[in-house]
Design a protein around this motif. Sequence first.
Motif, PDB file in Angstrom:
ATOM      1  N   ILE A   1       0.790  -1.083   0.025  1.00  0.00           N
ATOM      2  CA  ILE A   1      -0.156  -0.221   0.081  1.00  0.00           C
ATOM      3  C   ILE A   1       0.774   1.374  -0.030  1.00  0.00           C
ATOM      4  N   THR A   2       1.580   1.530   1.100  1.00  0.00           N
ATOM      5  CA  THR A   2       2.511   2.883   0.922  1.00  0.00           C
ATOM      6  C   THR A   2       3.519   2.893   0.165  1.00  0.00           C
ATOM      7  N   THR A   3       3.926   1.742  -0.227  1.00  0.00           N
ATOM      8  CA  THR A   3       5.166   1.812  -1.361  1.00  0.00           C
ATOM      9  C   THR A   3       4.323   1.577  -2.860  1.00  0.00           C
ATOM     10  N   ALA A   4       3.940   0.198  -2.794  1.00  0.00           N
ATOM     11  CA  ALA A   4       3.814  -0.299  -4.435  1.00  0.00           C
ATOM     12  C   ALA A   4       2.384   0.470  -4.805  1.00  0.00           C
ATOM     13  N   LEU A   5       1.348   0.495  -4.345  1.00  0.00           N
ATOM     14  CA  LEU A   5       0.054   1.127  -4.701  1.00  0.00           C
ATOM     15  C   LEU A   5       0.255   2.556  -4.956  1.00  0.00           C
ATOM     16  N   LEU A   6       0.984   3.359  -3.771  1.00  0.00           N
ATOM     17  CA  LEU A   6       1.280   4.681  -3.932  1.00  0.00           C
ATOM     18  C   LEU A   6       1.921   5.028  -5.084  1.00  0.00           C
ATOM     19  N   GLU A   7       3.166   4.494  -5.286  1.00  0.00           N
ATOM     20  CA  GLU A   7       4.003   4.731  -6.459  1.00  0.00           C
ATOM     21  C   GLU A   7       3.615   4.450  -7.505  1.00  0.00           C
ATOM     22  N   GLU A   8       2.822   3.139  -7.845  1.00  0.00           N
ATOM     23  CA  GLU A   8       2.300   2.623  -9.205  1.00  0.00           C
ATOM     24  C   GLU A   8       1.038   3.416  -9.525  1.00  0.00           C
ATOM     25  N   PHE A   9       0.317   3.910  -8.752  1.00  0.00           N
ATOM     26  CA  PHE A   9      -0.800   4.691  -8.902  1.00  0.00           C
ATOM     27  C   PHE A   9      -0.431   6.075  -9.549  1.00  0.00           C
ATOM     28  N   PHE A  10       0.419   6.707  -8.883  1.00  0.00           N
ATOM     29  CA  PHE A  10       0.681   8.040  -9.244  1.00  0.00           C
ATOM     30  C   PHE A  10       1.691   7.917 -10.585  1.00  0.00           C
ATOM     31  N   LYS A  11       2.426   7.150 -10.761  1.00  0.00           N
ATOM     32  CA  LYS A  11       2.984   6.745 -12.278  1.00  0.00           C
ATOM     33  C   LYS A  11       2.115   6.707 -13.369  1.00  0.00           C
ATOM     34  N   TRP A  12       0.922   5.499 -12.961  1.00  0.00           N
ATOM     35  CA  TRP A  12      -0.078   5.528 -13.995  1.00  0.00           C
ATOM     36  C   TRP A  12      -0.999   6.873 -14.113  1.00  0.00           C
ATOM     37  N   PHE A  13      -1.141   7.486 -13.297  1.00  0.00           N
ATOM     38  CA  PHE A  13      -1.975   8.724 -13.401  1.00  0.00           C
ATOM     39  C   PHE A  13      -1.170   9.797 -14.269  1.00  0.00           C
ATOM     40  N   MET A  14       0.305   9.840 -13.917  1.00  0.00           N
ATOM     41  CA  MET A  14       1.106  10.573 -14.899  1.00  0.00           C
ATOM     42  C   MET A  14       1.225  10.160 -16.265  1.00  0.00           C
ATOM     43  N   ILE A  15       1.217   8.949 -16.593  1.00  0.00           N
ATOM     44  CA  ILE A  15       1.263   8.379 -17.700  1.00  0.00           C
ATOM     45  C   ILE A  15      -0.036   8.611 -18.604  1.00  0.00           C
ATOM     46  N   TYR A  16      -1.193   8.393 -17.837  1.00  0.00           N
ATOM     47  CA  TYR A  16      -2.640   8.574 -18.602  1.00  0.00           C
ATOM     48  C   TYR A  16      -2.625  10.132 -19.058  1.00  0.00           C
ATOM     49  N   TYR A  17      -2.449  10.989 -18.088  1.00  0.00           N
ATOM     50  CA  TYR A  17      -2.613  12.462 -18.400  1.00  0.00           C
ATOM     51  C   TYR A  17      -1.642  12.903 -19.401  1.00  0.00           C
ATOM     52  N   THR A  18      -0.501  12.554 -19.354  1.00  0.00           N
ATOM     53  CA  THR A  18       0.583  13.257 -20.163  1.00  0.00           C
ATOM     54  C   THR A  18       0.801  12.706 -21.506  1.00  0.00           C
ATOM     55  N   ILE A  19       0.510  11.454 -21.689  1.00  0.00           N
ATOM     56  CA  ILE A  19       0.589  10.465 -22.805  1.00  0.00           C
ATOM     57  C   ILE A  19      -0.485   9.835 -23.649  1.00  0.00           C
ATOM     58  N   TYR A  20      -1.030   9.052 -22.736  1.00  0.00           N
ATOM     59  CA  TYR A  20      -2.082   8.046 -23.169  1.00  0.00           C
ATOM     60  C   TYR A  20      -3.290   8.731 -23.792  1.00  0.00           C
ATOM     61  N   ILE A  21      -3.753   9.798 -23.440  1.00  0.00           N
ATOM     62  CA  ILE A  21      -4.906  10.399 -23.947  1.00  0.00           C
ATOM     63  C   ILE A  21      -4.345  11.204 -25.241  1.00  0.00           C
ATOM     64  N   HIS A  22      -3.122  11.273 -25.504  1.00  0.00           N
ATOM     65  CA  HIS A  22      -2.725  11.981 -26.911  1.00  0.00           C
ATOM     66  C   HIS A  22      -2.568  11.059 -27.852  1.00  0.00           C
ATOM     67  N   LYS A  23      -2.445  11.921 -29.123  1.00  0.00           N
ATOM     68  CA  LYS A  23      -2.525  10.830 -30.496  1.00  0.00           C
ATOM     69  C   LYS A  23      -1.224  10.214 -30.746  1.00  0.00           C
ATOM     70  N   VAL A  24      -0.075  10.781 -29.929  1.00  0.00           N
ATOM     71  CA  VAL A  24       1.219   9.907 -30.036  1.00  0.00           C
ATOM     72  C   VAL A  24       1.197   8.407 -29.520  1.00  0.00           C
ATOM     73  N   PHE A  25       0.376   8.260 -28.689  1.00  0.00           N
ATOM     74  CA  PHE A  25       0.094   6.942 -28.136  1.00  0.00           C
ATOM     75  C   PHE A  25      -0.856   6.172 -28.964  1.00  0.00           C
ATOM     76  N   ASP A  26      -0.370   5.537 -29.901  1.00  0.00           N
ATOM     77  CA  ASP A  26      -1.105   4.877 -30.930  1.00  0.00           C
ATOM     78  C   ASP A  26      -0.730   3.440 -31.460  1.00  0.00           C
ATOM     79  N   ASP A  27       0.065   2.653 -30.444  1.00  0.00           N
ATOM     80  CA  ASP A  27       0.277   1.368 -30.747  1.00  0.00           C
ATOM     81  C   ASP A  27       0.315   0.580 -29.471  1.00  0.00           C
ATOM     82  N   TYR A  28       0.394  -0.514 -29.545  1.00  0.00           N
ATOM     83  CA  TYR A  28       0.526  -1.424 -28.684  1.00  0.00           C
ATOM     84  C   TYR A  28       1.701  -1.296 -27.685  1.00  0.00           C
ATOM     85  N   TYR A  29       2.984  -1.282 -28.375  1.00  0.00           N
ATOM     86  CA  TYR A  29       4.192  -1.017 -27.753  1.00  0.00           C
ATOM     87  C   TYR A  29       4.317   0.328 -26.887  1.00  0.00           C
TER      88      TYR A  29
END
Length: 218
Positions: free
Chosen positions: A69-97
């Motif tokens: 919780i205080t390490t894994a979930l905290l770190e992975e959620f924030f990384k996921w959040f950052m990836i989602y809002y800085t890259i995932y929702i943009h058109k540059v993210f367009d293939d599986y890799y």
Amino acid sequence: MIAIALSAVAPGLALLSYFYLRHELEAEPLGYVIRSFVAGAVLVFPIMFIQYAFVEEGVLTGPFWQAYITTALLEEFFKWFMIYYTIYIHKVFDDYYDGILYAVACSLGFATLENFLYLWVYDSLEIAIWRAVLPVSGHALFAVVMGYCLGRAKHSTRERLWLFMAVLSATVIHGTFDLILILEPNHKLPAVLYIVILWMVALLLVRAANLSNRRQFK
């Protein structure tokens, strides 16, 4: 100080270069990869502050809670959040890799700055070697699993499920790694074996993502 800085930064850059070159389609814009790397580094200080607050307040301090919780979930959620809002929702993210590449970049940005701060305090070449083998490579491998799920989410009708799986899977494997280190602080072999297994899984996911790209974009 220069030696410590180089030993702190080199593993992260080497791993990022490796996963960048494993992309079989056209090369991703380097600027976006660097953006993800920097975004991950930015997360270090707020996460460290939150973790410090948990420790000071004596909340969730048991081995299981600390690992998952205080390490894994905290770190992975924030990384996921950052990836989602800085890259995932943009058109540059367009293939599986792309999920793997940008998740690895963000995670290695986090791991690299964290590694630098750790080595700045302890200033030990032996510690630098072990941190390159374990925590730094571990962050990259957790990110491969998360990124594979993000890549699948982008091209799936069950996008929300894959987005949830991205956080859950990375949290579980990260938490298990941390729990091993907590329970076996003086024995590195279990953690090294776990990392070897994660490398095998990561290479299979890299291959699967590139195969999906070949099928969809041939």
